[in-house]
Design a protein around this motif. Structure first.
Motif, PDB file in Angstrom:
ATOM      1  N   LEU A 189      12.307   8.900   4.590  1.00 35.39           N
ATOM      2  CA  LEU A 189      13.092   8.093   5.528  1.00 35.39           C
ATOM      3  C   LEU A 189      14.434   7.722   4.931  1.00 35.39           C
ATOM      4  N   ASP A 190      14.449   7.404   3.646  1.00 35.15           N
ATOM      5  CA  ASP A 190      15.702   7.030   2.994  1.00 35.15           C
ATOM      6  C   ASP A 190      16.684   8.191   2.965  1.00 35.15           C
ATOM      7  N   GLU A 191      16.172   9.403   2.783  1.00 39.77           N
ATOM      8  CA  GLU A 191      17.054  10.572   2.763  1.00 39.77           C
ATOM      9  C   GLU A 191      17.645  10.838   4.139  1.00 39.77           C
ATOM     10  N   VAL A 192      16.854  10.649   5.185  1.00 37.09           N
ATOM     11  CA  VAL A 192      17.394  10.801   6.536  1.00 37.09           C
ATOM     12  C   VAL A 192      18.470   9.753   6.779  1.00 37.09           C
ATOM     13  N   ALA A 193      18.175   8.512   6.401  1.00 38.17           N
ATOM     14  CA  ALA A 193      19.126   7.416   6.611  1.00 38.17           C
ATOM     15  C   ALA A 193      20.419   7.620   5.828  1.00 38.17           C
ATOM     16  N   ALA A 194      20.324   8.281   4.675  1.00 35.18           N
ATOM     17  CA  ALA A 194      21.502   8.493   3.831  1.00 35.18           C
ATOM     18  C   ALA A 194      22.340   9.685   4.266  1.00 35.18           C
ATOM     19  N   SER A 195      21.809  10.521   5.178  1.00 36.01           N
ATOM     20  CA  SER A 195      22.586  11.677   5.627  1.00 36.01           C
ATOM     21  C   SER A 195      23.692  11.222   6.571  1.00 36.01           C
ATOM     22  N   ALA A 196      24.735  12.039   6.685  1.00 37.99           N
ATOM     23  CA  ALA A 196      25.936  11.648   7.420  1.00 37.99           C
ATOM     24  C   ALA A 196      25.655  11.430   8.895  1.00 37.99           C
ATOM     25  N   VAL A 197      26.319  10.424   9.471  1.00 43.51           N
ATOM     26  CA  VAL A 197      26.246  10.205  10.918  1.00 43.51           C
ATOM     27  C   VAL A 197      27.026  11.320  11.609  1.00 43.51           C
ATOM     28  N   VAL A 198      26.371  11.994  12.560  1.00 45.47           N
ATOM     29  CA  VAL A 198      27.010  13.078  13.304  1.00 45.47           C
ATOM     30  C   VAL A 198      27.372  12.614  14.706  1.00 45.47           C
ATOM     31  N   ALA A 199      26.419  12.041  15.401  1.00 46.46           N
ATOM     32  CA  ALA A 199      26.628  11.495  16.747  1.00 46.46           C
ATOM     33  C   ALA A 199      25.729  10.268  16.843  1.00 46.46           C
ATOM     34  N   ALA A 200      26.303   9.106  16.561  1.00 45.55           N
ATOM     35  CA  ALA A 200      25.516   7.878  16.470  1.00 45.55           C
ATOM     36  C   ALA A 200      24.615   7.722  17.695  1.00 45.55           C
ATOM     37  N   PRO A 201      23.340   7.364  17.463  1.00 42.03           N
ATOM     38  CA  PRO A 201      22.725   6.928  16.211  1.00 42.03           C
ATOM     39  C   PRO A 201      22.142   8.059  15.357  1.00 42.03           C
ATOM     40  N   LEU A 202      22.357   9.311  15.736  1.00 41.65           N
ATOM     41  CA  LEU A 202      21.716  10.418  15.036  1.00 41.65           C
ATOM     42  C   LEU A 202      22.521  10.841  13.814  1.00 41.65           C
ATOM     43  N   ARG A 203      21.787  11.147  12.751  1.00 40.21           N
ATOM     44  CA  ARG A 203      22.386  11.596  11.508  1.00 40.21           C
ATOM     45  C   ARG A 203      22.147  13.088  11.333  1.00 40.21           C
ATOM     46  N   LEU A 204      22.724  13.636  10.278  1.00 37.82           N
ATOM     47  CA  LEU A 204      22.662  15.080  10.078  1.00 37.82           C
ATOM     48  C   LEU A 204      21.230  15.590  10.079  1.00 37.82           C
ATOM     49  N   LEU A 205      20.306  14.869   9.453  1.00 38.05           N
ATOM     50  CA  LEU A 205      18.923  15.334   9.373  1.00 38.05           C
ATOM     51  C   LEU A 205      18.125  15.063  10.639  1.00 38.05           C
ATOM     52  N   ASP A 206      18.746  14.418  11.631  1.00 37.09           N
ATOM     53  CA  ASP A 206      18.102  14.235  12.936  1.00 37.09           C
ATOM     54  C   ASP A 206      18.348  15.413  13.864  1.00 37.09           C
ATOM     55  N   ILE A 207      19.269  16.308  13.493  1.00 33.07           N
ATOM     56  CA  ILE A 207      19.748  17.348  14.402  1.00 33.07           C
ATOM     57  C   ILE A 207      19.451  18.718  13.802  1.00 33.07           C
ATOM     58  N   CYS A 208      19.020  19.651  14.640  1.00 30.29           N
ATOM     59  CA  CYS A 208      18.681  20.974  14.122  1.00 30.29           C
ATOM     60  C   CYS A 208      19.938  21.776  13.811  1.00 30.29           C
ATOM     61  N   ALA A 209      19.798  22.708  12.875  1.00 32.44           N
ATOM     62  CA  ALA A 209      20.889  23.605  12.507  1.00 32.44           C
ATOM     63  C   ALA A 209      20.903  24.830  13.414  1.00 32.44           C
ATOM     64  N   THR A 210      21.921  25.673  13.262  1.00 37.44           N
ATOM     65  CA  THR A 210      21.910  27.010  13.866  1.00 37.44           C
ATOM     66  C   THR A 210      21.473  27.993  12.789  1.00 37.44           C
TER      67      THR A 210
END
Length: 396
Positions: A189-210
């Motif tokens: 959870l801490d690693e997800v929270a520490a990842s960059a905000v991409v589209a608040a409230p979602l962070r980089l690890l909340d969003i899938c890659a291509t």
């Protein structure tokens, strides 16, 4: 049931960023599926390719492209494009050919060589393309849309950013067990929270890659499966490709109504719920019969929405399932035991096929450390641009 078709083989090319042609990924997956089915290429009566507009002209004619790569042997060839639902519609086309008696054995293949970063509408300016309109008129890339959806869940149901992060933690733990996944590392959870905000409230690890990747299935009639010696094969019992039930008034292009007089009340059922309901009705089952589900988790918040749309719980109750561990491996209804898009990334024409590969391995009992105990019924679900529904129900 007479409308069942057998899944004789399943195969994947590992997901990643390999920098090679989608044809290579699809060919590797196809050969793996043929080997899994113990079927020779010359026994295939038809090949259906899930198309990708990003593959240039060969991508538009994916069925013939894969047929050429595997070796022309006179099989029928067809290509299907339905954005994120392309793979499921390719499965549907193959199933229809089998049930119509046009082919005993059909190979379904989808593969993608994805660009880095956001998926961009292909082909330059396209004012009749909803993606182009979102990107150019609204400035709303996919992560922006995902963030708005997450905020809606927070406002309506009280979901939190920690709940969204927990979805990633769950899926990453499962992806770590999957040899085909691109990301095979557990996260906290801490690693997800520490990842960059991409589209608040979602962070980089909340969003899938291509991602790049490929997937294939060998489908057959039940009669062929029995002649081939397949004892109790996995069967596809339903494929839902429905469009939304929502009144739409087109004033002119672009397709954006500006007259409030044409506004309509939204339907009582979401589009995703209608996709699932149609599949359940065709299969003659309900959500209570499911052993597992594979859903299109473009974002962590969207996975939670799928819990409700698949009928796994009531509206606003998705977080309760998550917090109780119901959708984790070992829970009552595990979701995305493959690791989902969180672990794979999105390879558009391949992903819906890959979902059915995972259902197949789970229902056979061949999923290794991520095996769902006693799996008998599974559903896969996603949706495609322009209102392409996508759900497949497989049984054993």
């Amino acid at each position: 049931m007479t409308d069942d078709v057998a899944v004789l083989g399943a195969g994947l090319h590992p997901w990643g960023k390999w920098g090679r042609s989608f044809v290579e990924y699809g060919t590797v997956a196809a050969r793996a599926a043929l080997a899994d089915a113990e079927i020779g290429w010359r026994e295939i009566g038809s090949i259906v390719g899930a198309a990708t507009v990003r593959g240039g002209y060969p991508g538009h004619v994916a069925g013939a492209t894969f047929a050429k790569a595997l070796g022309w042997q006179g099989a029928r060839a067809a290509s299907v494009y339905a954005a994120c639902a392309s793979g499921a519609q390719a499965v549907n086309a193959a199933r229809a050919q089998i049930l119509a008696g046009l082919a005993d054995v059909v190979l379904v293949v989808g593969a993608e060589s994805a660009p880095k970063g956001f998926f961009r509408p292909a082909g330059g300016d396209r004012p009749d393309d909803p993606d182009w309109l979102r990107f150019r008129v609204l400035g709303a890339t996919n992560p922006t849309y995902f963030g708005l959806y997450a905020r809606r869940r927070m406002a309506l149901h009280g979901d939190t950013v920690d709940d969204f992060a927990q979805v990633k933690v769950k899926n990453a733990a499962l992806g770590a067990l999957n040899p085909y996944a691109r990301y095979r590392k557990r996260v906290t959870l801490d690693e997800v929270a520490a990842s960059a905000v991409v589209a608040a409230p979602l962070r980089l690890l909340d969003i899938c890659a291509t991602s790049d990747g490929g997937a294939a299935l060998v489908l057959s009639s039940m009669e062929f499966a029995h002649r081939h010696g397949a004892a109790g094969p996995v069967r596809i019992r339903a494929v839902s490709t429905v469009t939304p039930r929502f009144p739409n008034t087109v004033l002119d292009l672009p397709d954006i109504a500006t007259d409030s007089a044409v506004a309509m009340e939204p339907p009582g059922e979401t589009f995703r719920a209608s996709i699932a309901r149609t599949a359940y009705e065709e299969a003659g089952i309900g959500p209570e019969d499911l052993s597992l589900a594979e859903v299109y988790d473009l974002s962590t918040a969207l996975e939670l929405q799928w819990y409700e749309d698949l009928g796994l719980c009531g509206e606003g109750e998705a977080v309760k399932l998550l917090r109780e561990g119901t959708t984790a491996l070992g829970g009552h209804i595990p979701v995305n035991v493959s690791g989902g898009l969180a672990s794979f990334g999105e390879a558009v024409p391949a992903q819906a096929i890959a979902q059915v590969c995972e259902l197949t391995w789970q229902l056979r009992g061949d999923a290794g450390d991520r095996q769902v105990a006693g799996a008998r019924v599974g559903i896969s679900a996603n949706q495609g641009l322009f209102g392409h529904g996508s759900a497949v129900i497989a049984v054993r």
